[in-house]
Scaffold this active site. Structure first.
Site, PDB file in Angstrom:
ATOM      1  N   SER A 186     -17.297  -2.909  -9.825  1.00 57.15           N
ATOM      2  CA  SER A 186     -17.676  -2.141  -9.082  1.00 57.15           C
ATOM      3  C   SER A 186     -19.228  -2.248  -9.760  1.00 57.15           C
ATOM      4  O   SER A 186     -19.145  -2.423 -11.334  1.00 57.15           O
ATOM      5  CB  SER A 186     -17.348  -0.750  -8.738  1.00 57.15           C
ATOM      6  OG  SER A 186     -18.180   0.264  -8.293  1.00 57.15           O
ATOM      7  N   GLN A 243     -25.811  17.626   3.096  1.00 54.99           N
ATOM      8  CA  GLN A 243     -26.942  17.750   2.247  1.00 54.99           C
ATOM      9  C   GLN A 243     -27.515  16.717   1.124  1.00 54.99           C
ATOM     10  O   GLN A 243     -26.412  15.359   0.630  1.00 54.99           O
ATOM     11  CB  GLN A 243     -26.067  18.246   0.868  1.00 54.99           C
ATOM     12  CG  GLN A 243     -25.303  19.683   1.593  1.00 54.99           C
ATOM     13  CD  GLN A 243     -25.164  20.370   0.618  1.00 54.99           C
ATOM     14  OE1 GLN A 243     -24.007  19.496  -0.404  1.00 54.99           O
ATOM     15  NE2 GLN A 243     -24.678  21.715   0.465  1.00 54.99           N
ATOM     16  N   ILE A 244     -28.688  16.721   1.042  1.00 53.21           N
ATOM     17  CA  ILE A 244     -29.277  15.652   0.228  1.00 53.21           C
ATOM     18  C   ILE A 244     -29.048  15.990  -1.028  1.00 53.21           C
ATOM     19  O   ILE A 244     -30.511  17.269  -0.738  1.00 53.21           O
ATOM     20  CB  ILE A 244     -30.729  15.570   1.289  1.00 53.21           C
ATOM     21  CG1 ILE A 244     -30.037  14.906   2.720  1.00 53.21           C
ATOM     22  CG2 ILE A 244     -31.874  14.057   0.810  1.00 53.21           C
ATOM     23  CD1 ILE A 244     -32.039  15.187   3.904  1.00 53.21           C
ATOM     24  N   PHE A 259     -21.877  -3.698  -4.288  1.00 52.79           N
ATOM     25  CA  PHE A 259     -22.796  -1.880  -4.644  1.00 52.79           C
ATOM     26  C   PHE A 259     -22.379  -1.079  -3.564  1.00 52.79           C
ATOM     27  O   PHE A 259     -20.939  -0.671  -3.648  1.00 52.79           O
ATOM     28  CB  PHE A 259     -23.942  -3.001  -4.503  1.00 52.79           C
ATOM     29  CG  PHE A 259     -24.524  -3.008  -5.995  1.00 52.79           C
ATOM     30  CD1 PHE A 259     -24.019  -4.161  -6.307  1.00 52.79           C
ATOM     31  CD2 PHE A 259     -25.414  -2.456  -6.444  1.00 52.79           C
ATOM     32  CE1 PHE A 259     -24.336  -4.402  -7.782  1.00 52.79           C
ATOM     33  CE2 PHE A 259     -25.747  -2.547  -7.794  1.00 52.79           C
ATOM     34  CZ  PHE A 259     -24.629  -3.976  -8.112  1.00 52.79           C
ATOM     35  N   ALA A 283      -6.436  -1.468  -5.079  1.00 53.88           N
ATOM     36  CA  ALA A 283      -5.248  -0.287  -4.465  1.00 53.88           C
ATOM     37  C   ALA A 283      -5.900   0.355  -6.236  1.00 53.88           C
ATOM     38  O   ALA A 283      -5.949   0.562  -7.006  1.00 53.88           O
ATOM     39  CB  ALA A 283      -4.007  -0.552  -4.487  1.00 53.88           C
ATOM     40  N   ALA A 284      -6.889   1.843  -6.179  1.00 56.90           N
ATOM     41  CA  ALA A 284      -7.604   2.655  -6.960  1.00 56.90           C
ATOM     42  C   ALA A 284      -8.609   3.538  -6.693  1.00 56.90           C
ATOM     43  O   ALA A 284      -9.030   3.665  -5.121  1.00 56.90           O
ATOM     44  CB  ALA A 284      -8.671   1.698  -7.856  1.00 56.90           C
ATOM     45  N   ASP A 302       0.856  -1.089  -0.556  1.00 56.65           N
ATOM     46  CA  ASP A 302      -0.211  -0.056  -0.106  1.00 56.65           C
ATOM     47  C   ASP A 302       0.852   1.405   0.316  1.00 56.65           C
ATOM     48  O   ASP A 302       2.324   0.893   0.385  1.00 56.65           O
ATOM     49  CB  ASP A 302      -0.787   0.034   1.018  1.00 56.65           C
ATOM     50  CG  ASP A 302      -2.074   0.774   1.083  1.00 56.65           C
ATOM     51  OD1 ASP A 302      -3.076   0.177   1.631  1.00 56.65           O
ATOM     52  OD2 ASP A 302      -1.878   2.264   1.270  1.00 56.65           O
ATOM     53  N   GLY A 357      -5.018   5.110   2.203  1.00 53.45           N
ATOM     54  CA  GLY A 357      -5.184   3.714   3.322  1.00 53.45           C
ATOM     55  C   GLY A 357      -4.098   4.683   4.674  1.00 53.45           C
ATOM     56  O   GLY A 357      -3.827   5.065   4.477  1.00 53.45           O
ATOM     57  N   TYR A 410     -14.650   6.215 -13.972  1.00 56.26           N
ATOM     58  CA  TYR A 410     -14.515   5.489 -12.696  1.00 56.26           C
ATOM     59  C   TYR A 410     -14.668   4.553 -12.756  1.00 56.26           C
ATOM     60  O   TYR A 410     -14.330   3.111 -13.235  1.00 56.26           O
ATOM     61  CB  TYR A 410     -15.005   6.312 -11.244  1.00 56.26           C
ATOM     62  CG  TYR A 410     -14.857   4.948 -11.094  1.00 56.26           C
ATOM     63  CD1 TYR A 410     -13.520   4.392 -10.078  1.00 56.26           C
ATOM     64  CD2 TYR A 410     -16.040   4.376 -10.456  1.00 56.26           C
ATOM     65  CE1 TYR A 410     -14.042   3.971  -8.826  1.00 56.26           C
ATOM     66  CE2 TYR A 410     -16.410   3.373  -9.293  1.00 56.26           C
ATOM     67  CZ  TYR A 410     -15.138   3.001  -8.394  1.00 56.26           C
ATOM     68  OH  TYR A 410     -14.869   1.817  -7.340  1.00 56.26           O
ATOM     69  N   LYS A 422     -13.252   0.574 -14.616  1.00 54.90           N
ATOM     70  CA  LYS A 422     -13.606  -0.562 -13.661  1.00 54.90           C
ATOM     71  C   LYS A 422     -14.020  -2.049 -14.733  1.00 54.90           C
ATOM     72  O   LYS A 422     -13.538  -2.996 -15.022  1.00 54.90           O
ATOM     73  CB  LYS A 422     -14.552  -0.640 -12.993  1.00 54.90           C
ATOM     74  CG  LYS A 422     -13.878  -0.246 -11.979  1.00 54.90           C
ATOM     75  CD  LYS A 422     -13.120  -0.603 -11.082  1.00 54.90           C
ATOM     76  CE  LYS A 422     -12.536   0.331  -9.545  1.00 54.90           C
ATOM     77  NZ  LYS A 422     -11.631  -0.487  -9.016  1.00 54.90           N
ATOM     78  N   ASP A 444     -26.700  10.752 -10.990  1.00 57.96           N
ATOM     79  CA  ASP A 444     -27.314   9.832  -9.802  1.00 57.96           C
ATOM     80  C   ASP A 444     -28.270   9.325 -10.382  1.00 57.96           C
ATOM     81  O   ASP A 444     -29.623   9.106 -10.423  1.00 57.96           O
ATOM     82  CB  ASP A 444     -27.761  10.641  -8.657  1.00 57.96           C
ATOM     83  CG  ASP A 444     -26.147  10.642  -7.646  1.00 57.96           C
ATOM     84  OD1 ASP A 444     -25.267  10.060  -7.813  1.00 57.96           O
ATOM     85  OD2 ASP A 444     -26.732  11.682  -6.574  1.00 57.96           O
TER      86      ASP A 444
END
Ligand code: WQD
Length: 329
Positions: A117, A206-207, A169, A74-75, A31, A36, A141, A145, A285
Site C-alpha cells: 500500500s 462528509q467532506i 494508491f 487477504a488483509a 477466502d 469478501g 495499517y 504492510k 490526512d
C-alpha cells in the site's frame, strides 16, 4: 500457471481473479468471506472457504493442486481502525501472512504477489511519490504492510521465494465490463461513500476539510482503477516468473483528483444531488498524494488505462445504481 488467490472474493481480489482467468491462468480462490462475497466468485475458478489464521485449512488448500504462485490480498485495510485496534491488524495482516509464507515453504511454492500500500510512505516529503520515497507509515495499517515487505525480502533471501510487492494508491471503480458487482461492506473510502450517498444508503457525504493547500481546498489523491490494478498483478506475476527476481512497485495513475472533483463528476453522471457537508479535517490526512509509476511502466509495461475521473465514477455508478430500487428489500 496454477495460482492460489488468497482474498480472491474481495473487492480487489475478485478483479484480480478475472484478469488471471482472462490471461489463461488456472485459479483457485481461498477466502474466509469475512469481507469478501460469494457473488464475487467465478464459476471457472476453484474455491476454498478458509482463514489464513488457520494453518490446517491453508495446508488443505495448498494440497489441492501444485500451485506455482500465490496472490495474497487477504488483509484488513481500514487505516483509522488500525490505530484503535492494532492487535487485530497484527494478527490478521502480519501473523496471517507469516502463515501463508510458511505454508508456501512447506509446499514449495516459490512466487507470491502481495498487496502492499501507499500507506507505507506516510506523509509525503516530495511529490510524486516514487519507490525510494522515505517510508514512515502514519498508521498501524501502513506499518503492517511495510513489515510484511521486509518479511518478503527475508523469505526471498533465505528460502528463494520471489515476490512482487504492489503498493496500491487509492483503488477505486468497478470492473470495466460490469461483470463484478459485489459491494464493499461498510466502506470508509471516498468513492463508495459518495455512491452510498447517491443511492440513499447513507444520508450524506462528509467532506473532511476544504482548507487544504490544493486548488479547491479538498484533499487530492491518486485514484487507480481496480481493473488497472488487476492487470498489474498479472504482469507482476509474469515478471517475477520470467526474471526470477523480486520487485516492489507503486501502482498509481500519476494524476491527482480532489474530493470535490469526484463529487461533482458523480453528481453529473448519476443525476443525483448527492448531499454533502464540509466537516473538519480527518486526523492523519495529507493534503495531496500522487504516485510516480515510472518503475511499473519500465519493469512491467504497466500504465493506468481506466483511471480517469469519468471512468472511475461511471463504472462505480453502474454497480450502485442497481441498488436504488432494492434499498428496502
Ligand atoms: C480519500 C480522500 C479524505 C472519506 C486509504 C488508506 C490507504 C490506502 C488507500 C489501501 C481524502 C476524503 C474520504 C469521506 C472524505 N488503502 N474523504 N470523506 O485515506 O487517501 O487512503 O485508502 O492500502 O492506506 O488510508 O483514502 O478514500 O479514505 O480518502 O472527504 O467520507 O477523500 O479526506 O482526502 P485515503 P480515502
Amino acid at each position: 500457471m496454477k495460482v492460489l488467490v488468497i482474498g480472491g472474493a474481495g473487492y480487489i481480489g475478485s478483479h484480480v481473479v478475472k484478469s488471471l482467468l482472462n490471461a489463461g491462468h488456472k485459479v483457485t480462490v481461498f477466502d474466509n468471506l469475512s469481507s469478501g462475497r460469494e457473488e464475487n466468485l467465478f464459476s471457472n475458478a476453484g474455491f476454498f472457504k478458509g482463514d489464513i489464521l488457520d494453518p490446517i485449512g491453508l495446508a488443505k488448500a495448498f494440497q489441492a493442486d501444485d500451485f506455482e504462485a500465490v496472490i495474497h490480498l487477504a488483509a484488513f485495510k481500514a487505516a483509522g481502525e488500525s490505530m484503535l485496534k492494532p492487535e487485530k491488524y497484527s494478527v490478521n495482516n502480519i501473523t496471517g501472512t507469516i502463515n501463508i509464507l510458511n505454508t508456501m515453504c512447506e509446499y514449495d511454492v516459490k512466487r507470491i504477489v502481495f498487496s502492499s500500500s501507499a500507506a507505507v510512505f506516510g506523509e509525503p516529503v516530495r511529490l510524486p511519490i516514487d519507490e525510494d520515497h522515505p517510508k514512515n507509515p502514519e498508521n498501524y495499517y501502513g506499518f503492517t504492510k511495510l513489515e510484511i515487505e521486509r518479511f518478503l525480502e527475508w523469505y526471498d533471501k533465505l528460502k528463494g521465494i520471489k515476490f512482487a510487492a504492489l503498493r496500491y494508491f487509492n483503488a477505486a471503480g468497478y470492473d470495466i465490463d460490469g461483470e463484478i458487482s459485489g459491494l464493499e461492506q461498510s466502506p470508509a473510502n471516498l468513492l463508495p461513500v459518495i455512491m452510498e450517498a447517491a443511492v440513499g444508503m447513507r444520508e450524506k457525504l462528509q467532506i473532511f476539510g476544504n482548507d487544504y493547500d490544493t486548488p479547491d481546498g479538498t484533499g487530492v489523491r491518486d485514484y487507480v482503477h481496480v481493473t488497472d490494478l488487476a492487470a498489474g498483478h498479472v504482469l507482476a506475476l509474469e515478471y517475477i516468473t520470467e526474471k526470477n527476481e523480486s520487485l516492489t512497485v507503486n501502482l498509481g495513475s500519476e494524476s491527482g483528483l480532489s474530493v470535490m472533483e469526484l463529487l461533482e463528476e458523480a453528481r453529473k453522471i448519476s443525476g443525483k444531488e448527492i448531499p454533502a457537508q464540509i466537516v473538519g479535517r480527518r486526523p492523519g490526512d495529507p493534503a495531496k498524494l500522487v504516485a510516480s509509476s515510472a518503475l511499473a511502466k519500465e519493469k512491467l509495461g504497466w500504465t493506468a488505462r481506466y483511471s480517469d475521473c469519468e471512468t472511475l465514477i461511471r463504472t462505480s455508478w453502474n454497480v450502485y445504481k442497481d441498488r436504488l430500487n432494492n434499498l428496502f428489500e
